[in-house]
Design a protein around this motif. Structure first.
Motif, PDB file in Angstrom:
ATOM      1  N   VAL A 101       0.845  -1.196   0.000  1.00  0.00           N
ATOM      2  CA  VAL A 101       0.000   0.000   0.000  1.00  0.00           C
ATOM      3  C   VAL A 101       0.880   1.246   0.000  1.00  0.00           C
ATOM      4  CG1 VAL A 101      -1.778   1.288   1.223  1.00  0.00           C
ATOM      5  CG2 VAL A 101      -1.855  -1.211   1.223  1.00  0.00           C
ATOM      6  N   GLY A 102       1.906   1.248   0.839  1.00  0.00           N
ATOM      7  CA  GLY A 102       2.792   2.395   0.896  1.00  0.00           C
ATOM      8  C   GLY A 102       3.647   2.564  -0.333  1.00  0.00           C
ATOM      9  N   ARG A 103       4.063   1.456  -0.929  1.00  0.00           N
ATOM     10  CA  ARG A 103       4.971   1.527  -2.085  1.00  0.00           C
ATOM     11  C   ARG A 103       4.259   1.806  -3.399  1.00  0.00           C
ATOM     12  NH1 ARG A 103       8.273  -3.422  -3.042  1.00  0.00           N
ATOM     13  NH2 ARG A 103       6.708  -4.597  -1.883  1.00  0.00           N
ATOM     14  N   PHE A 104       3.097   1.177  -3.575  1.00  0.00           N
ATOM     15  CA  PHE A 104       2.473   1.192  -4.897  1.00  0.00           C
ATOM     16  C   PHE A 104       1.030   1.700  -4.927  1.00  0.00           C
ATOM     17  CE2 PHE A 104       5.376  -2.597  -5.011  1.00  0.00           C
ATOM     18  CZ  PHE A 104       6.248  -2.163  -5.992  1.00  0.00           C
ATOM     19  N   GLY A 105       0.343   1.696  -3.792  1.00  0.00           N
ATOM     20  CA  GLY A 105      -1.113   1.786  -3.829  1.00  0.00           C
ATOM     21  C   GLY A 105      -1.710   3.109  -3.423  1.00  0.00           C
ATOM     22  N   ASP A 106      -3.039   3.113  -3.463  1.00  0.00           N
ATOM     23  CA  ASP A 106      -3.834   4.255  -3.020  1.00  0.00           C
ATOM     24  C   ASP A 106      -4.580   3.943  -1.725  1.00  0.00           C
ATOM     25  OD1 ASP A 106      -3.517   6.066  -5.441  1.00  0.00           O
ATOM     26  OD2 ASP A 106      -4.270   4.234  -6.383  1.00  0.00           O
ATOM     27  N   GLY A 107      -4.650   2.649  -1.366  1.00  0.00           N
ATOM     28  CA  GLY A 107      -5.354   2.295  -0.147  1.00  0.00           C
ATOM     29  C   GLY A 107      -5.383   0.807   0.084  1.00  0.00           C
ATOM     30  N   PHE A 108      -6.191   0.424   1.068  1.00  0.00           N
ATOM     31  CA  PHE A 108      -6.240  -0.953   1.565  1.00  0.00           C
ATOM     32  C   PHE A 108      -7.678  -1.442   1.562  1.00  0.00           C
ATOM     33  CE2 PHE A 108      -6.778  -3.707   5.394  1.00  0.00           C
ATOM     34  CZ  PHE A 108      -6.012  -4.783   4.964  1.00  0.00           C
ATOM     35  N   ARG A 156      -4.674   0.700  11.262  1.00  0.00           N
ATOM     36  CA  ARG A 156      -3.601   1.497  11.881  1.00  0.00           C
ATOM     37  C   ARG A 156      -2.231   1.100  11.315  1.00  0.00           C
ATOM     38  NH1 ARG A 156      -8.052   2.767  13.407  1.00  0.00           N
ATOM     39  NH2 ARG A 156      -7.779   3.807  11.384  1.00  0.00           N
ATOM     40  N   ASP A 157      -2.044  -0.192  11.038  1.00  0.00           N
ATOM     41  CA  ASP A 157      -0.782  -0.639  10.445  1.00  0.00           C
ATOM     42  C   ASP A 157      -0.599  -0.047   9.054  1.00  0.00           C
ATOM     43  OD1 ASP A 157      -0.222  -2.136  12.700  1.00  0.00           O
ATOM     44  OD2 ASP A 157      -0.876  -4.046  11.819  1.00  0.00           O
ATOM     45  N   VAL A 158      -1.676   0.002   8.273  1.00  0.00           N
ATOM     46  CA  VAL A 158      -1.604   0.582   6.928  1.00  0.00           C
ATOM     47  C   VAL A 158      -1.243   2.066   7.020  1.00  0.00           C
ATOM     48  CG1 VAL A 158      -2.959   1.206   4.901  1.00  0.00           C
ATOM     49  CG2 VAL A 158      -3.139  -1.094   5.857  1.00  0.00           C
ATOM     50  N   GLU A 159      -1.852   2.764   7.940  1.00  0.00           N
ATOM     51  CA  GLU A 159      -1.548   4.193   8.111  1.00  0.00           C
ATOM     52  C   GLU A 159      -0.085   4.397   8.511  1.00  0.00           C
ATOM     53  OE1 GLU A 159      -5.997   5.752   9.442  1.00  0.00           O
ATOM     54  OE2 GLU A 159      -4.577   5.013  10.959  1.00  0.00           O
ATOM     55  N   ALA A 160       0.448   3.501   9.343  1.00  0.00           N
ATOM     56  CA  ALA A 160       1.854   3.601   9.740  1.00  0.00           C
ATOM     57  C   ALA A 160       2.776   3.369   8.541  1.00  0.00           C
ATOM     58  CB  ALA A 160       2.151   2.596  10.851  1.00  0.00           C
ATOM     59  N   VAL A 161       2.447   2.386   7.708  1.00  0.00           N
ATOM     60  CA  VAL A 161       3.239   2.139   6.503  1.00  0.00           C
ATOM     61  C   VAL A 161       3.195   3.354   5.581  1.00  0.00           C
ATOM     62  CG1 VAL A 161       3.314   0.781   4.377  1.00  0.00           C
ATOM     63  CG2 VAL A 161       3.052  -0.380   6.571  1.00  0.00           C
ATOM     64  N   TRP A 162       2.038   3.938   5.445  1.00  0.00           N
ATOM     65  CA  TRP A 162       1.867   5.128   4.603  1.00  0.00           C
ATOM     66  C   TRP A 162       2.819   6.241   5.048  1.00  0.00           C
ATOM     67  CZ3 TRP A 162      -1.228   5.222   0.348  1.00  0.00           C
ATOM     68  CH2 TRP A 162      -1.569   6.459  -0.211  1.00  0.00           C
ATOM     69  N   ARG A 163       2.910   6.439   6.358  1.00  0.00           N
ATOM     70  CA  ARG A 163       3.809   7.475   6.891  1.00  0.00           C
ATOM     71  C   ARG A 163       5.270   7.087   6.682  1.00  0.00           C
ATOM     72  NH1 ARG A 163      -0.209   7.336  10.987  1.00  0.00           N
ATOM     73  NH2 ARG A 163       1.105   5.969  12.287  1.00  0.00           N
ATOM     74  N   THR A 164       5.567   5.791   6.801  1.00  0.00           N
ATOM     75  CA  THR A 164       6.940   5.330   6.608  1.00  0.00           C
ATOM     76  C   THR A 164       7.457   5.691   5.224  1.00  0.00           C
ATOM     77  OG1 THR A 164       6.676   3.492   8.158  1.00  0.00           O
ATOM     78  CG2 THR A 164       8.401   3.270   6.493  1.00  0.00           C
ATOM     79  N   TYR A 165       6.595   5.596   4.228  1.00  0.00           N
ATOM     80  CA  TYR A 165       6.981   5.932   2.857  1.00  0.00           C
ATOM     81  C   TYR A 165       6.755   7.402   2.531  1.00  0.00           C
ATOM     82  CZ  TYR A 165       7.867   1.059   1.744  1.00  0.00           C
ATOM     83  OH  TYR A 165       8.401  -0.217   1.705  1.00  0.00           O
ATOM     84  N   ASP A 166       6.409   8.187   3.549  1.00  0.00           N
ATOM     85  CA  ASP A 166       6.255   9.637   3.403  1.00  0.00           C
ATOM     86  C   ASP A 166       5.275   9.987   2.287  1.00  0.00           C
ATOM     87  OD1 ASP A 166       6.808  12.225   4.264  1.00  0.00           O
ATOM     88  OD2 ASP A 166       8.453  12.502   2.835  1.00  0.00           O
ATOM     89  N   ARG A 167       4.189   9.225   2.229  1.00  0.00           N
ATOM     90  CA  ARG A 167       3.154   9.491   1.225  1.00  0.00           C
ATOM     91  C   ARG A 167       2.283  10.666   1.677  1.00  0.00           C
ATOM     92  NH1 ARG A 167       1.688   5.025  -1.877  1.00  0.00           N
ATOM     93  NH2 ARG A 167       0.257   6.487  -2.899  1.00  0.00           N
TER      94      ARG A 167
END
Length: 283
Positions: free
Chosen positions: A164-171, A186-197
């Motif tokens: 989701v963080g690397r390639f996507g728009d959501g989960f 919450r895990d998806v949101e954390a990944v999103w922040r990790t990739y600075d999206r």
């Protein structure tokens, strides 16, 4: 919050009725699952037909098992569907988990995650109008949505959430009640922040429903057991089936409370009157 409908798979001839009723009503999305070795309609062909019979509602795969598809052809099919629908297509995508699907497609079950990662890079390149590769030019048509259709990833493994963080728009989260889905969100949101999206990922939940007479509920239970038999947990899946308006409203409210942007109510029985019953229950 938006409410979509997951389409039943055991009577494809009824799906145009489902689509037209949903398009005339308050629903946001029509979702359709994907399997290769199963008695279900092929989702991209089916959703293209339904997109042509509707004017407003979005169409979405839930989820397309991308590794069993040829990547270049998949890019062309999805771009065409997005173009013909006027940008109303969402590509829900995942790796799948059935060995027989992989055997039928001639791919390695144990490499399907790596294959999906490779496919996503190629899909984005093709959708952007770039050449497919060395000595191979661009593959059209260009999708109506710049950069390609919206992508939602399904799955539960850390690798699925990372995509989701690397390639996507959501989960797209399926088959879990709100209390358990909250952790994944919450895990998806954390990944999103990790990739600075920028912004936030779109979070979509799915719940299994059957609203109607006993025959409708029984058909849904049978179809659920049949579909999930390979997991060894079919009885567990049937226990999660929502069969009353009160249960459906409570689940939708709970998903709203954990941050879902949309809930797709997956209907496992072909009775199209469920469209109106669900509309009455929720709207």
């Amino acid at each position: 919050m938006k409410i979509g409908l997951g389409l039943p798979i055991d009577d494809p001839a009824l799906l145009l009725t489902w689509a037209r009723r949903a398009d005339a009503g308050p629903f946001s999305t029509l979702g359709l699952l994907d399997r290769l070795v199963f008695d279900n309609p092929e989702p991209l062909v089916t959703l293209a037909t339904l997109a042509g019979a509707t004017s407003r509602i979005r169409v979405q795969t839930e989820v397309l098992i991308a590794p069993v598809h040829n990547t270049a052809l998949l890019a062309k099919q999805t771009a065409t569907l997005d173009r013909l629908s006027g940008g109303r297509f969402t590509l829900g995508i995942g790796v799948g988990g059935r060995a027989d699907d992989c055997l039928a497609a001639g791919i390695d079950l144990h490499r399907r995650g790596r294959r999906l990662d490779e496919q996503l890079t190629v899909l984005r390149r093709i959708w952007n109008g770039e050449p497919y590769g060395q000595d191979v030019g661009p593959i059209g048509p260009r999708p109506a949505t710049p950069g390609g259709p919206e992508i939602l990833f399904g799955g539960f493994a850390p690798a699925a959430l990372d995509r989701v963080g690397r390639f996507g728009d959501g989960f797209l989260g399926a088959a879990l009640p709100p209390a358990h889905m909250a952790g994944l969100f919450r895990d998806v949101e954390a990944v999103w922040r990790t990739y600075d999206r920028p912004g936030r990922p779109r979070l979509v939940a799915q719940a299994s429903v059957a609203l109607g007479p006993r025959s409708t509920v029984d058909r849904a239970l049978h179809n659920l057991r049949d579909y999930y038999a390979f997991t060894g947990r079919a009885d567990h899946m049937t226990k999660g089936l929502l069969t009353t308006a009160r249960e459906v409203r409570a689940a939708v409210g709970a998903f709203h409370d954990i941050g879902a942007d949309e809930v797709v109510l997956y209907c496992w029985a072909p009775d199209p009157d469920q469209v109106d019953r669900l509309a009455d229950a929720l709207f």
